[in-house]
Scaffold this active site. Structure first.
Site, PDB file in Angstrom:
ATOM      1  N   ARG A 153      42.657  24.556  77.745  1.00 42.03           N
ATOM      2  CA  ARG A 153      44.064  24.304  78.058  1.00 42.03           C
ATOM      3  C   ARG A 153      44.192  23.616  79.414  1.00 42.03           C
ATOM      4  O   ARG A 153      43.343  23.776  80.287  1.00 42.03           O
ATOM      5  CB  ARG A 153      44.877  25.598  78.055  1.00 42.03           C
ATOM      6  CG  ARG A 153      44.412  26.668  79.052  1.00 42.03           C
ATOM      7  CD  ARG A 153      45.116  26.577  80.383  1.00 42.03           C
ATOM      8  NE  ARG A 153      44.902  27.771  81.206  1.00 42.03           N
ATOM      9  CZ  ARG A 153      44.872  27.764  82.526  1.00 42.03           C
ATOM     10  NH1 ARG A 153      44.986  26.648  83.210  1.00 42.03           N
ATOM     11  NH2 ARG A 153      44.704  28.889  83.213  1.00 42.03           N
ATOM     12  N   THR A 168      45.824  27.898  92.474  1.00 36.66           N
ATOM     13  CA  THR A 168      44.478  28.085  91.902  1.00 36.66           C
ATOM     14  C   THR A 168      44.254  27.145  90.721  1.00 36.66           C
ATOM     15  O   THR A 168      43.125  26.927  90.300  1.00 36.66           O
ATOM     16  CB  THR A 168      44.252  29.540  91.431  1.00 36.66           C
ATOM     17  OG1 THR A 168      45.122  29.809  90.328  1.00 36.66           O
ATOM     18  CG2 THR A 168      44.530  30.540  92.538  1.00 36.66           C
ATOM     19  N   ARG A 180      41.321  25.169  81.869  1.00 36.54           N
ATOM     20  CA  ARG A 180      40.432  26.296  81.609  1.00 36.54           C
ATOM     21  C   ARG A 180      39.805  26.056  80.242  1.00 36.54           C
ATOM     22  O   ARG A 180      40.484  26.064  79.219  1.00 36.54           O
ATOM     23  CB  ARG A 180      41.224  27.601  81.622  1.00 36.54           C
ATOM     24  CG  ARG A 180      40.348  28.818  81.527  1.00 36.54           C
ATOM     25  CD  ARG A 180      41.085  30.119  81.856  1.00 36.54           C
ATOM     26  NE  ARG A 180      40.115  31.193  81.820  1.00 36.54           N
ATOM     27  CZ  ARG A 180      39.712  31.804  80.713  1.00 36.54           C
ATOM     28  NH1 ARG A 180      40.236  31.494  79.544  1.00 36.54           N
ATOM     29  NH2 ARG A 180      38.787  32.743  80.761  1.00 36.54           N
TER      30      ARG A 180
END
Length: 355
Positions: free
Chosen positions: A112, A265, A272
């Site tokens: 994703r 982050t 990911r």
């Protein structure tokens, strides 16, 4: 007058380190132009909870500029980068070398990314009008998807109960109630302006207005990481081109930070790339040793129930550790190589433990 300096409950967080009284006095009165965001809103999670590692969110693209004195050093520390770094993006799946080996017991692959559209706030700061605007824009844009990417959009508001239950059963639907997202302001006006798109085969999904304006997801059963990445690249392009045709707006792309996300982050690729894989040998050897080995391989192990869901059995979610400072191709390659290595070692560990 600067606002009174807040008590930061997460005393070991990056916020506690980088939001000094001096910086607070300089920045606390600033209100961003796009969505009226403040530093107090940005650090709400670190003030409210004592368990944050990072503890800060951006409410719009301006937050990264207006509060740069806090964000810049915090981002460099979290991602392990030097202050003069620049992010490079590369979604060319043909550059991947090899794939997860066929004998590796991978259940599924999911990759994703997050994307944000110019001119709208990010989820913690987005106004109600902007959120509805993003949804309207996407609803029209997704009608232009063709081939294996074409599908249907389901708005959360007024969703049919049968449809909702099916999406939950498929593990597609995002839910409300995450305490971090609540305190960060991402669940205001729930469920208005939010929804989910998926293609016919349920291998290409877009979440609208969850933690990011858009979360673009490619997934399927089995271990064909390369195929999933290739579809994701096509999907991102289709979303970008359709949004641009509909509104004249591009994704927010910073020369330094890459693709802009609400959570620092996730800056850079916002990607990911993960697989669910069985590692019984490593489970026997010990989860702490597995974590240490994953650190060396630049991947991250999680339980199959997500970030805070814990570990069950010997199936792990293995993903790339980094987001920023490496291209998408590099990160997917690292994950493929890491999974192949872990499995090879797992076979040896099974022998060692007489399994």
């Amino acid at each position: 007058m600067p606002q009174p300096f807040p008590e930061i409950k997460s005393s070991h967080s990056l916020v506690a380190k980088h939001v000094t009284k001096e910086k607070w006095d300089k920045l606390s009165d600033i209100v961003t132009k796009t969505s009226g965001f403040t530093l107090a809103k940005a650090i709400a999670c670190a003030v409210e909870f004592d368990n944050q590692h990072c503890g800060i969110y951006a409410g719009d693209e301006d937050s990264y500029i207006d509060f740069a004195d806090v964000f810049d050093p915090l981002i460099c520390e979290y991602h392990g980068l030097k202050p003069d770094f620049k992010h490079v993006s590369d979604m060319d799946s043909s550059k991947l070398q090899g794939n997860v080996n066929p004998e590796v017991p991978v259940h599924s692959v999911r990759i994703r990314v997050g994307r944000s559209i110019q001119g709208y706030g990010l989820s913690p700061g987005i106004t109600k009008e902007q959120r509805v605007g993003v949804e309207e824009l996407f609803k029209n844009a997704c009608k232009k998807f063709s081939g294996d990417l074409s599908g249907q959009y389901f708005a959360l508001t007024g969703m049919d109960e049968k449809v909702r239950q099916q999406l939950v059963d498929d593990h597609f639907l995002f839910m409300s109630g995450d305490p971090n997202l609540k305190v960060a302001g991402m669940e205001r006006d729930w469920p208005e302006g939010r929804g989910i798109f998926h293609n016919e085969a349920k291998t290409f999904l877009v979440w609208v207005n969850e933690e990011d304006q858009l979360r673009i997801i490619s997934m399927q059963k089995g271990g064909d990481v390369k195929g999933v990445f290739e579809r994701l690249a096509r999907g991102i392009q289709a979303v970008g081109e359709s949004v641009k045709a509909e509104s004249g707006k591009d994704f927010i792309l910073s020369e330094k930070f890459g693709y802009v996300h609400s959570c620092p982050t996730n800056l850079g690729t916002g990607m990911r790339a993960s697989v669910h894989v069985d590692l019984p040998g490593w489970t026997k050897e010990g989860v702490d040793l597995l974590k240490k080995r994953c650190e060396e391989l630049k991947v991250q192990p999680r339980g199959t129930r997500g970030e805070s869901g814990g570990q069950t059995g010997h199936t792990y979610d293995i993903s790339n550790k980094h987001r920023l400072g490496y291209s998408e191709v590099e990160l997917v390659q690292t994950m493929i190589d890491g999974v192949n290595t872990l499995y090879k070692e797992d076979v040896e560990l099974q022998k060692k433990h007489g399994m």
